[in-house]
Structures are given as C-alpha cells and as structure tokens.
Scaffold this motif. Structure first.
Motif, PDB file in Angstrom:
ATOM      1  N   SER A 257      -1.830 -18.240  30.200  1.00 55.22           N
ATOM      2  CA  SER A 257      -1.689 -17.219  29.154  1.00 55.22           C
ATOM      3  C   SER A 257      -1.808 -17.858  27.769  1.00 55.22           C
ATOM      4  O   SER A 257      -2.343 -17.252  26.837  1.00 55.22           O
ATOM      5  CB  SER A 257      -0.352 -16.472  29.293  1.00 55.22           C
ATOM      6  OG  SER A 257       0.745 -17.353  29.151  1.00 55.22           O
ATOM      7  N   ILE A 286      -5.221 -11.807  31.933  1.00 56.30           N
ATOM      8  CA  ILE A 286      -4.344 -11.317  30.861  1.00 56.30           C
ATOM      9  C   ILE A 286      -5.130 -11.005  29.589  1.00 56.30           C
ATOM     10  O   ILE A 286      -4.659 -10.279  28.706  1.00 56.30           O
ATOM     11  CB  ILE A 286      -3.231 -12.363  30.573  1.00 56.30           C
ATOM     12  CG1 ILE A 286      -2.070 -11.727  29.805  1.00 56.30           C
ATOM     13  CG2 ILE A 286      -3.791 -13.555  29.821  1.00 56.30           C
ATOM     14  CD1 ILE A 286      -1.291 -10.733  30.609  1.00 56.30           C
ATOM     15  N   LEU A 323       5.550 -11.464  29.436  1.00 53.60           N
ATOM     16  CA  LEU A 323       4.359 -10.991  28.737  1.00 53.60           C
ATOM     17  C   LEU A 323       4.472 -11.217  27.237  1.00 53.60           C
ATOM     18  O   LEU A 323       3.457 -11.363  26.542  1.00 53.60           O
ATOM     19  CB  LEU A 323       4.122  -9.502  29.026  1.00 53.60           C
ATOM     20  CG  LEU A 323       3.859  -9.135  30.489  1.00 53.60           C
ATOM     21  CD1 LEU A 323       3.790  -7.619  30.650  1.00 53.60           C
ATOM     22  CD2 LEU A 323       2.561  -9.781  30.971  1.00 53.60           C
ATOM     23  N   SER A 330       6.096  -5.712  26.728  1.00 50.86           N
ATOM     24  CA  SER A 330       6.320  -5.377  28.133  1.00 50.86           C
ATOM     25  C   SER A 330       6.735  -3.920  28.312  1.00 50.86           C
ATOM     26  O   SER A 330       6.452  -3.316  29.347  1.00 50.86           O
ATOM     27  CB  SER A 330       7.378  -6.308  28.734  1.00 50.86           C
ATOM     28  OG  SER A 330       8.615  -6.166  28.056  1.00 50.86           O
ATOM     29  N   ILE A 350      -0.415  -9.651  37.105  1.00 50.08           N
ATOM     30  CA  ILE A 350      -1.366 -10.046  36.063  1.00 50.08           C
ATOM     31  C   ILE A 350      -2.800  -9.682  36.449  1.00 50.08           C
ATOM     32  O   ILE A 350      -3.567  -9.193  35.616  1.00 50.08           O
ATOM     33  CB  ILE A 350      -1.253 -11.560  35.776  1.00 50.08           C
ATOM     34  CG1 ILE A 350       0.201 -11.926  35.430  1.00 50.08           C
ATOM     35  CG2 ILE A 350      -2.186 -11.956  34.639  1.00 50.08           C
ATOM     36  CD1 ILE A 350       0.806 -11.121  34.299  1.00 50.08           C
TER      37      ILE A 350
END
Length: 612
Positions: A257, A286, A323, A330, A350
C-alpha cells in the motif's frame, strides 16, 4: 692443343700444391660461415620485423575492438531506449520545478509523435545538463497530436528485473506488444536495479503520504528491454523492499500500500496524465479505491483503471482501519458493495476493492471460462463477480513456442508431422538417467517448482500404480537451491525403486529432454500459469495427466462454455476423461498392436503438438 695443356696443368697443380688446396677449402668454409651469419642476421631482422608487425596488429585490433564496443554500446541504445531516457529526464525536470506539468505533457507528446526526429536530435546530447535539453525540447515543441494510448503499469514484478510468478513475464511481454502498436507504456516498480539500462537517480525531493505523514523517497529511472521504468525507493521505510523474498511477510499490506500510494503521488507530481493505469493482483489493487477516492480530481479525470488478476489464492484480508495508512476513509469503504469481505464481514478485502473500483478486470486463465471462474473458482468473490460481470474479461496465458519447441534443442528433433525423433529422445533420457533402454517401457515425467505445489500422498499412489506395471518415473524440481524437506525425504524413502529417478536441481536442457522423452507428463494442476506443464506436454507429444486424479474416472469438469479458448476446449475434450491407468492402458495397447483405435489415440497426441 690448349685442351691438352689444361689437362696436364690441372693434375700437376693438385699434386704439387696441397697447401693451396687447404687454403681454398678454408676460404670456402669462411665464406660459407659469413653467409650463414649474414642469413642468421637477416633472419633475426625478419623476426624482429614480424614481432613489430604483430605488435602493431595487436594494437590495431585493440583499437578496432574498442571502437566496436563503443559502436555496439551506441547501437544497444535503440530508438525506444533513447526516447525513454528523454521522457524520464522530462519527469526529473518537473520534480526539480524547471517546468510545470502542462509543459511536461506537451513535451511528452512531442517526443512520442515525432520520435524519429527526436532520436536524431537528442542522440548526441543526452548526457548534457537539463538546461540544454530543455532548450532543445522547447525548440522542437510544436503541439503535435498525441498518437496511441499512454499506459502505466504499476506492478511488483517485471522480467528481468524481478520475477516470482507469471506476472513478471506477462507485464514485460504485454508492454512490448503495446509499444509495437504505437502506445506509450511505462512501469512503476519497487527497487530492484539489476539489468537496468541508463539508470539514474532523479536529484529532487519526492514525498508520498503514508501513516499520517509525508515520507521521503529516492526516485530512479531507467530502461529495461526498451520499456521506461521508474523505481521508488523508500527512505524512512527503507526495510520494506530490502528483504530476502518479495512476498510472504506479515506486513505485506503495509509494504504494497506504501508502494501503491507513492506511485500515484509520483504520477501526479510529475504531471503525467496516462490514459490507463494497469494494476496487477491484490498487491496494487488498492490503487483502484485510492484513484477514485483521492486522485481522480488531481488532473487525472480522463484516466481509467484496469486490473489483471493472475491468482485468487491470496485476496489480502485486513482490518478496515489499516486503510487509513494510505489515506483512505474506512467508514466510506467498509461496506458490502465496496471493500467489505463477503464472508468475513469484519475484514476488508483488498482484491475485492480493486475489482469494484476498476473499469475493466482481466482474469488470466487458459483453461476456465468466465462462468466457471465466477461460480466455482472465485474464492468467495462470486457475488462481487456477478455484480460486475460486464467488466470481466478472460485472457489466456501466453506460451513461449520458440523456447519449447520439439524441433530444437534435442538429441534428435521432431514435429507433429514426423515423430521419429521422440523415440530417440526417450532412449537418450533413459541412458542419461541409467534406466533400462526400451521403447516399449512407459516413461512418466513430472516437473514441479516447489514441493509445496505437489500432493505427495497422491504422488506416492501414482508411483505405486506405475511400479506394479514396470513404469519408469523421472521427477524434477526446478528450485534454484536444493530442497530440504522432511516430507520429500520421507516420500523418496518410501518409493525406492530402480525405475524412479529424482532430480533436485534446475537443469533447463534436461527439462526439455524430459518433456521430449516422456510418454506421460504428470501435472500438479491444469491451471498452471508458471510451469505450464500441460501445454508443454502436448507440445512434445506427451499425454498430460493430473496428479490429483490417478484413479478417478473423470479427471476434471469439461467446460463447454462458448467463451472457452480453442486450447482449453481441446485440452478438456481430449484429456478430461483420462486417468493415469487409462493412459497407461492406451499406450500399452498402442505398443502391442496397431489398430484403428490406436491410430486415433496417436492422432490425439499429435493434435496437441499442432494446436500449440
């Protein structure tokens, strides 16, 4: 009278003057000696001249070799590589605030629309300072219309930079194909700098958001096989990508991420406006939510997202509050129609987020149709796939027909039209492994990458079945280092048999011979994007049999969906009902007697060669 006088005089001299004779002999000897010395001197002079000429020749050859190396180095920089070096220099100018994003976009259009002229102009000045390059770019800028699409791959693998699975060769191969069609393709990857041409660090500060702060990164650019590549190296989180393995760590979500967010931050910072962002598997999935929730209004309104799924074995389930690490909310995303997992509602999925937020989703499969994947192989994503079915596409894996070709690299080559060389290859394999050399003995090959990929219990029963029928087996594990496995050691101890051989090393030449010399190839799976054992088996005229079906009547479900590829239809209709015992029966019958049915069986294998 004069002849008589001469005749009388000669013997008189010989008899009367022995001293004169001795003197003449000595004179002749001295003269011969002087001649020898003179000739020796001439020889020495000639040798020196020869040595001198040889030295001059060596010097000349060295100069020629250096000139050739320089010429080859220049030739190695093909037009596409030079263009990419220039495009990456434009990126660095943006980061250094020498130009704004609008002017950078204009320059990129100039480079891609007038590439032949650009190469001629910039070939000799690529090593100069940015100021000189900028002046030349502004001189050439004529607002030419952009041709083709600008596609950016954001990926964790790329041949030859870093390769773990099928993703690496897919990304590189697809990029080459798209560039040949006139599209601009570039890639963003985590830092692995081997085999990169024209590698340079952009001397500018670049920060990306992560975990509530902006973190510094080093940016490297270069060209890999004619494709422009940007590498992102974290500074604060420097340990994210300096590990022994690429995948398989508890903090994989944090690592990838970070990379995904940094890639998007860099695209915006450098003023790029790609037509397509191509993301791959859960590691960069993501980017879908990040793009539409955070980045789309930062000059990327015309960009679209495409996700390719190579494997559903890992979906990446994480706590929703994670997240926020990359800047997502989120509370907005942890919903059934977004990232909330379909089975474990307390977790965020994800890969599901990538599917929901992408404009197109490509699922890689050479065997299964869209319907099969949605309803049987979706790993809990069936409702998500059903909801987004209109944007799902199925694409077969590519197959390297050049490398895996029975008309090359074998003791005796062969083809579907002339299979005589296969018997020669079988005998060569038996001889190499110390097995009994006889064409009527059935030889079964099995090649796998890791022990974990194979069900050893099923494999043990396969060997027991074959041993009772005097079948020869050869197993090869293609690991880069010898395998130390208790389960494998136990397996080998239990199947000690003079007709079984196990090779625990990567030997590409021998792997070609195993496919060529085997009558049957055992396959860990028919869905095998990395080794592609079923495809190679058919290519070499061997019958592919799944290890998991040694005694089953039906090996796999035949998929007659109209979206199935020609290859998958052939593989299923030809081998779906064939167990190991049935395959052994058919081959033994073929050796025992020629019949119409046996000719059909032979033709079935030959068709495998022709389909591929």
């Amino acid at each position: 009278m004069m002849r008589s006088m001469a005749y009388l005089k000669y013997p008189h001299k010989r008899e009367s003057d022995p001293d004169t004779k001795q003197s003449e002999i000595w004179q002749l000897f001295s003269e011969a000696q002087r001649n020898i010395l003179h000739l020796n001197k001439q020889r020495l002079m000639a040798v020196e001249e020869l040595k001198k000429a040889k030295r001059e020749k060596e010097i000349l050859l060295d100069r020629i070799e250096k000139l050739e190396e320089e010429t080859q180095a220049d030739a190695g920089k093909d037009k596409l590589s030079i263009l990419w070096e220039l495009l990456l220099r434009i990126d660095s100018m943006v980061l250094k605030d020498m130009i704004d994003t609008g002017e950078a976009s204009d320059f990129r259009r100039v480079v891609m629309s007038s590439n032949a002229m650009v190469v001629d102009v910039f070939f000799d000045i690529m090593q100069r300072e940015d100021v000189e390059l900028l002046a030349e770019l502004r001189h050439l800028s004529n607002k030419n219309r952009k041709n083709g699409f600008h596609i950016v791959h954001i990926c964790t693998e790329m041949v030859p930079v870093v390769s773990v699975g099928s993703l690496a060769s897919y990304v590189t191969g697809l990029s080459h194909a798209l560039q040949r069609q006139g599209n601009l393709v570039e890639q963003y990857a985590s830092l692995e700098l081997d085999e990169v041409q024209g590698l340079r660090e952009i001397e500018a500060e670049f920060y990306s958001y992560f975990n509530g702060r902006f973190c510094g990164n080093r940016i490297w650019t270069g060209v890999v096989h004619g494709i422009g590549v940007t590498f992102i190296q974290p500074i604060l989180y420097s340990t994210f990508f300096t590990r022994e393995r690429l995948y398989g760590y508890p903090d994989d979500f944090e690592r990838f991420s970070y990379f995904s967010r940094a890639s998007l931050d860099y695209i915006v910072k450098s003023g790029k406006r790609p037509d397509v962002l191509h993301i791959h598997n859960w590691e960069t999935a993501i980017i879908g939510p990040l793009f539409w929730e955070v980045f789309v209004k930062q000059g990327l309104e015309h960009t679209r997202i495409m996700l390719t799924c190579h494997d559903f074995g890992s979906l990446c389930l994480e706590q929703p509050d994670k997240l926020a690490l990359c800047g997502l909310d989120s509370s907005r995303l942890h919903r059934p129609d977004r990232l909330q997992d379909n089975n474990k509602g307390h977790l965020a999925n994800i890969l599901k987020g990538g599917i929901v937020y992408s404009n197109k989703v490509v699922i890689m499969s050479s065997i299964y149709s869209k319907a099969s994947i949605i309803h049987s192989l979706s790993h809990g994503l069936e409702s998500t796939f059903s909801l987004h079915e209109d944007k799902l596409l199925i694409a077969p894996y590519g197959f390297d027909k050049f490398t895996w070709d029975p008309s090359k690299f074998l003791p005796e080559n062969y083809s579907a039209d002339n299979m005589k060389g296969k018997a020669v290859c079988k005998a060569a394999l038996q001889q190499h492994l110390g097995l009994t050399e006889h064409d009527s003995v059935i030889l079964v090959g099995c090649i796998f990458s890791e022990v974990s990929d194979v069900d050893l219990e099923n494999l043990k029963e396969v060997v027991l079945i074959g041993s009772r029928r005097d079948v020869q087996f050869v197993f090869m594990r293609l690991g880069k280092v010898p395998c130390k496995s208790t389960s494998l050691d136990s397996f080998l101890a239990e199947i000690k048999d003079e007709n079984v051989r196990f090779i625990d090393k990567c030997d590409e030449a021998l792997s070609h011979l195993i496919f060529a010399g085997s009558d049957i190839i055992l396959c860990p799976s028919f869905h095998d994007p990395i080794l592609q054992a079923p495809l190679k088996a058919m290519r070499y005229g061997a019958a592919p049999i799944a290890i998991t079906s040694f005694g089953k009547k039906i090996r796999s479900v035949v998929d007659h969906d109209f979206q199935s590829t020609k290859l998958s239809q052939f593989l299923n209709t030809t081998f779906a009902y064939l167990s190991l015992n049935q395959a052994l029966d058919e081959i033994e019958q073929f050796h025992a007697v020629e019949s119409e049915d046996n000719e059909c069986n032979k033709e079935r294998l030959l068709m495998g060669c022709r389909v591929l």
